[in-house]
Motif scaffolding. Structure first.
Motif, PDB file in Angstrom:
ATOM      1  N   GLN A 108      13.332 -41.791  27.954  1.00  0.00           N
ATOM      2  CA  GLN A 108      14.679 -41.251  27.842  1.00  0.00           C
ATOM      3  C   GLN A 108      14.688 -39.735  27.646  1.00  0.00           C
ATOM      4  O   GLN A 108      15.477 -39.016  28.259  1.00  0.00           O
ATOM      5  CB  GLN A 108      15.421 -41.918  26.672  1.00  0.00           C
ATOM      6  N   GLU A 109      13.804 -39.244  26.782  1.00  0.00           N
ATOM      7  CA  GLU A 109      13.781 -37.809  26.500  1.00  0.00           C
ATOM      8  C   GLU A 109      13.437 -36.994  27.749  1.00  0.00           C
ATOM      9  O   GLU A 109      14.080 -35.977  28.037  1.00  0.00           O
ATOM     10  CB  GLU A 109      12.779 -37.504  25.388  1.00  0.00           C
ATOM     11  N   GLU A 110      12.432 -37.446  28.482  1.00  0.00           N
ATOM     12  CA  GLU A 110      12.058 -36.729  29.702  1.00  0.00           C
ATOM     13  C   GLU A 110      13.196 -36.763  30.716  1.00  0.00           C
ATOM     14  O   GLU A 110      13.467 -35.786  31.403  1.00  0.00           O
ATOM     15  CB  GLU A 110      10.788 -37.314  30.316  1.00  0.00           C
ATOM     16  N   LYS A 111      13.874 -37.909  30.811  1.00  0.00           N
ATOM     17  CA  LYS A 111      14.994 -38.008  31.749  1.00  0.00           C
ATOM     18  C   LYS A 111      16.115 -37.037  31.382  1.00  0.00           C
ATOM     19  O   LYS A 111      16.720 -36.418  32.262  1.00  0.00           O
ATOM     20  CB  LYS A 111      15.531 -39.441  31.787  1.00  0.00           C
ATOM     21  N   GLN A 112      16.381 -36.887  30.092  1.00  0.00           N
ATOM     22  CA  GLN A 112      17.416 -35.951  29.659  1.00  0.00           C
ATOM     23  C   GLN A 112      17.062 -34.525  30.055  1.00  0.00           C
ATOM     24  O   GLN A 112      17.915 -33.762  30.509  1.00  0.00           O
ATOM     25  CB  GLN A 112      17.607 -36.059  28.146  1.00  0.00           C
ATOM     26  N   TRP A 113      15.783 -34.176  29.876  1.00  0.00           N
ATOM     27  CA  TRP A 113      15.332 -32.846  30.287  1.00  0.00           C
ATOM     28  C   TRP A 113      15.469 -32.654  31.794  1.00  0.00           C
ATOM     29  O   TRP A 113      15.885 -31.597  32.268  1.00  0.00           O
ATOM     30  CB  TRP A 113      13.874 -32.628  29.873  1.00  0.00           C
ATOM     31  N   MET A 114      15.135 -33.692  32.549  1.00  0.00           N
ATOM     32  CA  MET A 114      15.202 -33.590  34.002  1.00  0.00           C
ATOM     33  C   MET A 114      16.645 -33.491  34.490  1.00  0.00           C
ATOM     34  O   MET A 114      16.946 -32.747  35.420  1.00  0.00           O
ATOM     35  CB  MET A 114      14.510 -34.796  34.646  1.00  0.00           C
ATOM     36  N   TYR A 115      17.556 -34.231  33.860  1.00  0.00           N
ATOM     37  CA  TYR A 115      18.977 -34.132  34.223  1.00  0.00           C
ATOM     38  C   TYR A 115      19.502 -32.725  33.925  1.00  0.00           C
ATOM     39  O   TYR A 115      20.296 -32.161  34.695  1.00  0.00           O
ATOM     40  CB  TYR A 115      19.804 -35.178  33.480  1.00  0.00           C
ATOM     41  N   ALA A 116      19.063 -32.157  32.800  1.00  0.00           N
ATOM     42  CA  ALA A 116      19.473 -30.793  32.448  1.00  0.00           C
ATOM     43  C   ALA A 116      18.920 -29.795  33.458  1.00  0.00           C
ATOM     44  O   ALA A 116      19.621 -28.860  33.883  1.00  0.00           O
ATOM     45  CB  ALA A 116      18.986 -30.451  31.039  1.00  0.00           C
TER      46      ALA A 116
END
Length: 222
Positions: A108-116
């Protein structure tokens, strides 16, 4: 980077294993990567089915946005595989404890960074296009450069090293206010701009709005 190279690395594969699945030699994959030979249509379709991706990705040079989108697609897939549920609890206002099932996504954390990052890259691309259009459309190009440079300088400001702890705190608060003031102006001056502010700051935003309106800097339908 060519799409095939990026996708194979993204899925932690090897060219040898890929060649085996496609029933070709590893040297053929190497030729595709170096663009000595194009990927045949039949093999593009096979790659598309193998990775469940559009065939166009494999033979083209990927943009930064496409790389991020592919990375997010991969993360979403492995999230479905790796996510798990745990039993958690919370206490309500009456002091009674309740249990519930909570889903845990290790990615989840990596996905949030990637969406940002994806959002930022799209904004940069939009800004780049608008800047080029403005530069070609206007005679006084130096003003456009100056606006962009000053905005960049403001966003890149950092606390001076010669300040003590209290002064650093004051500097950071003032910097935050300047960023908020710039944000307010951007909202007001946008054709479809819409600004919501805190009651504590209401007087500043009202005065800014009146000033921009006074000098006819706002687009307002009659």
């Amino acid at each position: 980077m060519i799409g095939l190279e990026y996708i194979v690395k993204l899925y932690n594969g090897t060219y040898k294993k890929l060649a085996e699945k496609l029933e070709i030699t590893p040297s053929t994959v190497t030729d595709w990567l170096s663009k000595r030979r194009p990927i045949p249509k039949a093999k593009l379709e096979a790659l598309s089915k193998l990775f469940h991706l559009e065939a166009e990705y494999f033979q083209k040079e990927l943009s930064k946005i496409e790389e991020i989108e592919l990375r997010l697609d991969y993360l979403n897939r492995i999230s479905n595989r790796d996510s798990f549920e745990i039993i958690d609890s919370f206490t309500d206002e009456d002091g009674k404890e309740h249990e519930y099932t909570r889903s845990i996504d290790p990615h989840q954390e990596e996905k949030q960074w990637m969406y940002a990052e994806l959002k930022m890259e799209r904004i940069i691309l939009m800004l780049q296009g608008a800047l080029y259009e403005e530069l070609y459309a206007r005679e006084n190009k130096d003003k456009v450069y100056e606006i962009l440079e000053r905005t960049s300088n403001l966003l890149n400001e950092s606390v001076p090293n010669d300040l003590d702890a209290e002064q650093q705190s004051q500097w950071e608060k003032k910097h935050d206010k300047r960023i908020e003031a710039m944000r307010s102006m951007m909202y007001f001056m946008g054709v479809t701009g819409f600004m919501v502010w805190d009651e504590e700051e209401e007087s500043f935003h009202k005065e800014l709005f009146k000033l921009l309106k006074k000098y006819d800097l706002l687009w307002m339908k009659e």
